[in-house]
Design an enzyme around this catalytic site. Structure first.
Site, PDB file in Angstrom:
ATOM      1  N   PHE A 134      16.036   8.193   4.024  1.00 35.30           N
ATOM      2  CA  PHE A 134      14.597   7.884   4.871  1.00 35.30           C
ATOM      3  C   PHE A 134      14.739   7.045   6.009  1.00 35.30           C
ATOM      4  O   PHE A 134      16.198   6.353   5.829  1.00 35.30           O
ATOM      5  CB  PHE A 134      13.559   6.990   3.715  1.00 35.30           C
ATOM      6  N   GLY A 135      14.125   6.974   6.836  1.00 36.40           N
ATOM      7  CA  GLY A 135      14.159   5.881   7.621  1.00 36.40           C
ATOM      8  C   GLY A 135      15.242   5.823   8.643  1.00 36.40           C
ATOM      9  O   GLY A 135      15.817   6.535   8.901  1.00 36.40           O
ATOM     10  N   LYS A 164       7.088   2.339  -2.946  1.00 32.01           N
ATOM     11  CA  LYS A 164       7.322   1.023  -3.568  1.00 32.01           C
ATOM     12  C   LYS A 164       6.431   0.863  -4.663  1.00 32.01           C
ATOM     13  O   LYS A 164       7.157   0.340  -5.997  1.00 32.01           O
ATOM     14  CB  LYS A 164       6.931   0.184  -2.533  1.00 32.01           C
ATOM     15  N   LYS A 209      23.076   5.200  -3.270  1.00 34.55           N
ATOM     16  CA  LYS A 209      22.560   4.010  -3.099  1.00 34.55           C
ATOM     17  C   LYS A 209      21.975   3.287  -4.081  1.00 34.55           C
ATOM     18  O   LYS A 209      22.775   1.877  -3.161  1.00 34.55           O
ATOM     19  CB  LYS A 209      21.985   5.005  -2.284  1.00 34.55           C
ATOM     20  N   ASP A 239      10.152  -7.362   2.111  1.00 36.57           N
ATOM     21  CA  ASP A 239       9.526  -6.254   3.271  1.00 36.57           C
ATOM     22  C   ASP A 239      11.471  -6.840   3.247  1.00 36.57           C
ATOM     23  O   ASP A 239      12.040  -7.064   3.357  1.00 36.57           O
ATOM     24  CB  ASP A 239       9.324  -7.771   4.031  1.00 36.57           C
ATOM     25  N   HIS A 292       1.129  -1.615   0.177  1.00 38.65           N
ATOM     26  CA  HIS A 292      -0.150  -0.071  -0.245  1.00 38.65           C
ATOM     27  C   HIS A 292       1.115   0.907  -0.323  1.00 38.65           C
ATOM     28  O   HIS A 292       0.306   2.888   0.239  1.00 38.65           O
ATOM     29  CB  HIS A 292      -0.494  -0.117   1.395  1.00 38.65           C
ATOM     30  N   ASN A 293       2.508   1.385  -0.258  1.00 38.39           N
ATOM     31  CA  ASN A 293       3.067   2.212  -0.052  1.00 38.39           C
ATOM     32  C   ASN A 293       3.523   2.346  -1.423  1.00 38.39           C
ATOM     33  O   ASN A 293       3.762   1.824  -2.570  1.00 38.39           O
ATOM     34  CB  ASN A 293       4.333   1.228   0.134  1.00 38.39           C
ATOM     35  N   ARG A 306      18.099  -3.295  -0.911  1.00 37.18           N
ATOM     36  CA  ARG A 306      16.403  -3.044  -2.109  1.00 37.18           C
ATOM     37  C   ARG A 306      16.928  -3.653  -3.359  1.00 37.18           C
ATOM     38  O   ARG A 306      16.314  -4.080  -4.524  1.00 37.18           O
ATOM     39  CB  ARG A 306      16.185  -2.199  -1.747  1.00 37.18           C
TER      40      ARG A 306
HETATM   41  P1  IMP Z   1       8.297  -2.642   5.290  1.00 39.12           P
HETATM   42  O1  IMP Z   1       8.772  -3.140   4.181  1.00 39.12           O
HETATM   43  O2  IMP Z   1       7.831  -1.187   4.435  1.00 39.12           O
HETATM   44  O3  IMP Z   1       8.218  -3.490   6.009  1.00 39.12           O
HETATM   45  O4  IMP Z   1       9.581  -1.848   6.699  1.00 39.12           O
HETATM   46  C1  IMP Z   1      10.686  -1.545   6.707  1.00 39.12           C
HETATM   47  C2  IMP Z   1      11.386  -0.554   7.627  1.00 39.12           C
HETATM   48  O5  IMP Z   1      12.819  -0.490   7.388  1.00 39.12           O
HETATM   49  C3  IMP Z   1      11.384   0.625   6.357  1.00 39.12           C
HETATM   50  O6  IMP Z   1      10.183   1.574   7.218  1.00 39.12           O
HETATM   51  C4  IMP Z   1      12.500   1.685   7.640  1.00 39.12           C
HETATM   52  O7  IMP Z   1      11.966   1.830   8.472  1.00 39.12           O
HETATM   53  C5  IMP Z   1      13.347   0.702   7.268  1.00 39.12           C
HETATM   54  N1  IMP Z   1      13.923   0.388   6.415  1.00 39.12           N
HETATM   55  C6  IMP Z   1      13.962  -0.115   5.617  1.00 39.12           C
HETATM   56  N2  IMP Z   1      15.195  -0.078   3.740  1.00 39.12           N
HETATM   57  C7  IMP Z   1      16.134   0.620   4.163  1.00 39.12           C
HETATM   58  C8  IMP Z   1      16.910   1.868   3.811  1.00 39.12           C
HETATM   59  O8  IMP Z   1      16.592   1.544   2.624  1.00 39.12           O
HETATM   60  N3  IMP Z   1      16.861   3.099   4.714  1.00 39.12           N
HETATM   61  C9  IMP Z   1      16.359   3.351   6.055  1.00 39.12           C
HETATM   62  N4  IMP Z   1      15.338   2.484   6.414  1.00 39.12           N
HETATM   63  C10 IMP Z   1      14.606   1.437   5.883  1.00 39.12           C
END
Ligand code: IMP
Length: 214
Positions: free
Chosen positions: A163-164, A21, A187, A77, A17-18, A197
């Site tokens: 991000f993150g 992505k 990156k 994931d 739902h992102n 990724r």
């Molecule tokens: P999901 O895969 O949507 O469940 O969430 C993965 C979570 O891992 C994200 O919300 C980020 O907090 C973290 N994450 C995954 N990949 C990255 C990245 O490339 N950079 C920073 N944080 C990441």
């Protein structure tokens, strides 16, 4: 056609739902003549991520979307695992940021826990970003593609890009900067991308073009 070999016709559900992505995968798959529809477009609910591994959660999301639509479905994931924290936050990376998401707080938690664990050297602060893609296919086994980027956690956040957890992660194959100090091209781009990724996506593309899956 190689995509037929993987059991993909010209339509694929992306079990997310992102929007970010979805955009990334649309760009990736369009040159192969594959149209991507999101789980949200198909009115599918977001399943709860109840597994304890990236592969388990990616497979759970892909299989749920495939079962509901009868079409092949792709899910991913990802997260950051820190050795001195027994792999945390790992599959709970998004959840550590709470609701609404606050990654400043989540990064602070990681730094505090590493300080409590007395992990002061780069070696003691070893970590990895991991991403697993799952391709669920009607009547066939689910294929998994895992990308990984090893590195370490800094003493304090650096850089405002990405991000993150990007501002506290230094990839070991880089030049000492955090992901938060790198452009998206630095990156994810190039022949040998740094990001987990991009590495997982490269394996998926190789399988579409005739290679293998994990
Ligand atoms: P999901 O895969 O949507 O469940 O969430 C993965 C979570 O891992 C994200 O919300 C980020 O907090 C973290 N994450 C995954 N990949 C990255 C990245 O490339 N950079 C920073 N944080 C990441």
């Amino acid at each position: 056609m190689t995509k037929d070999r993987l059991g993909i016709s010209d339509r694929l559900i992306l079990a997310t739902h992102n929007e970010g992505k979805l955009r990334e995968f649309r760009e990736l798959l369009a040159p192969m003549g594959i149209t991507v529809m999101s789980a949200a477009d198909c009115g599918l609910p977001e399943p709860e991520e109840t597994e304890t591994t990236f592969a388990g959660n990616a497979e759970l999301k892909a299989v749920a979307a495939m079962s509901a639509t009868g079409l092949p479905a792709l899910a991913d994931d990802s997260g950051v695992t820190v050795e001195a924290l027994n792999g945390d936050p790992g599959v709970y990376s998004a959840r550590w940021a709470g609701e609404p998401r606050d990654f400043g707080m989540a990064m602070g938690l990681v730094l505090d826990k590493l300080a409590t664990a007395d992990a002061t050297t780069d070696e003691a602060r070893g970590a990895a970003f991991v991403a697993v893609l799952a391709l669920a296919r009607p009547g066939a086994e689910t294929l998994l593609f895992e990308g990984r980027c090893d590195g370490h956690i800094t003493d304090a956040p650096r850089g405002g890009l990405g991000f993150g957890y990007d501002p506290i992660f230094v990839p070991q194959d880089g030049d000492g900067r955090t992901f938060g100090e790198m452009s998206s091209e630095e990156k994810h781009g190039g022949e040998r991308p740094l990001s987990h990724r991009a590495r997982a996506v490269a394996l998926f593309k190789a399988a579409l073009e005739g290679g293998g899956a994990r």
